[in-house]
Design a protein around this motif. Sequence first.
Motif, short mmCIF file in Angstrom:
data_model
loop_
_atom_site.label_atom_id
_atom_site.label_comp_id
_atom_site.label_asym_id
_atom_site.label_seq_id
_atom_site.Cartn_x
_atom_site.Cartn_y
_atom_site.Cartn_z
N VAL A 1 0.83 -1.19 0.00
CA VAL A 1 0.00 0.00 0.00
C VAL A 1 0.87 1.26 0.00
N VAL A 2 2.04 1.21 0.68
CA VAL A 2 2.97 2.35 0.64
C VAL A 2 3.38 2.61 -0.81
N ALA A 3 3.74 1.55 -1.50
CA ALA A 3 4.18 1.69 -2.88
C ALA A 3 3.08 2.32 -3.74
N MET A 4 1.86 1.84 -3.57
CA MET A 4 0.78 2.32 -4.44
C MET A 4 0.17 3.63 -3.96
N ASP A 5 -0.09 3.76 -2.65
CA ASP A 5 -0.72 4.98 -2.12
C ASP A 5 0.24 6.16 -2.14
N SER A 6 1.34 6.00 -1.39
CA SER A 6 2.20 7.15 -1.15
C SER A 6 3.07 7.48 -2.35
N ILE A 7 3.58 6.47 -3.03
CA ILE A 7 4.50 6.74 -4.14
C ILE A 7 3.74 6.95 -5.45
N MET A 8 2.90 5.98 -5.81
CA MET A 8 2.24 6.06 -7.12
C MET A 8 0.93 6.83 -7.10
N ARG A 9 0.43 7.12 -5.89
CA ARG A 9 -0.83 7.86 -5.72
C ARG A 9 -2.04 7.17 -6.35
N VAL A 10 -2.09 5.87 -6.21
CA VAL A 10 -3.27 5.13 -6.62
C VAL A 10 -4.34 5.40 -5.56
N PRO A 11 -5.61 5.66 -5.93
CA PRO A 11 -6.64 5.91 -4.91
C PRO A 11 -6.74 4.77 -3.89
N PHE A 12 -7.02 5.13 -2.66
CA PHE A 12 -7.00 4.20 -1.55
C PHE A 12 -7.80 2.92 -1.82
N LYS A 13 -9.01 3.08 -2.32
CA LYS A 13 -9.88 1.93 -2.54
C LYS A 13 -9.26 0.95 -3.55
#
Lengths: 279, 128
Positions: free
Chosen positions: A184-196
């Motif tokens: 989730v760090v990789a996707m949320d914080s770095i890539m900014r994929v929406p949380f859901k």
Amino acid sequence: MSVLVLTLIILVGSYFAGLLGSLTGLGGGVVIIPLLTIGLGVNIHYAIGASLVSVIATSSGSAAAYVKEGITNMRIGMFLEIATTTGALIGAMLSLVIHAPVIAVIFGVILIFSAIMSLRKKDTTVLQNESVWAQKLKLNGSYPTADGEIIKYSVRKVGGGFIMMLFAGVISGLLGIGSGSLKVVAMDSIMRVPFKVSTTTSNFMIGVTAAASAVVYLQRGYIDPALAMPVVIGVLLGALTGSKILVNSNSSGWLRWVFAVIVTILAGQMIYNGLSGKI
Amino acid sequence: MTNTKFKDTDMQAIIGWVLRAGVFVSMLVVFIGGVIYLSRHSTEHIDYHEFKGVPDFVHTLPGIFHGILAGRGRAIIQAGIILLIATPVVRIIFSAVGFMIEKDYLYVGITLLVLLIIISAILTGHGG
């Protein structure tokens, strides 16, 4: 201890591990490994093997539900699985040579990190930018909200996310956990994929990541069927109960704090046992 | 575009089904094996403190096969666990076929690469 008594204790313990893992979003693995190693004196290699199997079961079971809703981004998942499976393979190989106490200490550190991550505020902003790599790899997507509205989103920093996923894979393979918090760090914080999207896509990827290291563990004799049986059944049932509770209530803030404290205590024990060579 | 979208959701429905069926079948096999194992060994003593690996009849594929024929609980559990591990791998194969139908060759390639990594894990698991 007799086989029957031990199996029942592990079954009940795994049920609560699955429940706790599902309610916190940390996954069953992070709770089952301290339970088996510190609580029941199981060798950490057997514990990792059994945990990995339960990770595959819960991930696949819940991914089946999410993927039908169309929230999971299968292209992001598939692309980043190159990184996580490679990492998982490296992690599983490392696990064969790294001594048990060292694994226990790394486990504790990752556990504390995961507990902190579970408490952080979710960023709900949706990004609309033009990353060349995201476009080339067709990673930008859309997802339906509860009201049937379609939200379009784009992602950034594909390379950074990929490298973070490689690390998540190594940790998953080394410790026998899903390492969902790192994904989730990789996707949320770095890539900014929406949380859901990042939560469901991470879940979707965990099964494949765990399978890559599980085949190594299986061939090396780290997966003991008599131990894995109550673990996988218990964790899966616990996770199912947890997802039912989550649907019926919005998990309150104080509950998450209680869980985070429990997990931190477990982490402290793993580190202490590792450093004092008791594992 | 609408056509692609339609196929994407089709693929998601199939993949959801594959995952659900895989988990259900493998858990059923694990449960049956578990009942047989407990009915035979419930009073024995066991200790997982020392790492000793696992016995041959749950370690090698021929061993597991013979174990199942002999009705040994742990061999049946292990077969269920192998089915469970295979579930996400089968999902990858279905994804590859899905991307192929969509003519998204970039993702056919990416999917096959992931499959290749897992196959190399299977092949290198014994060595080294």
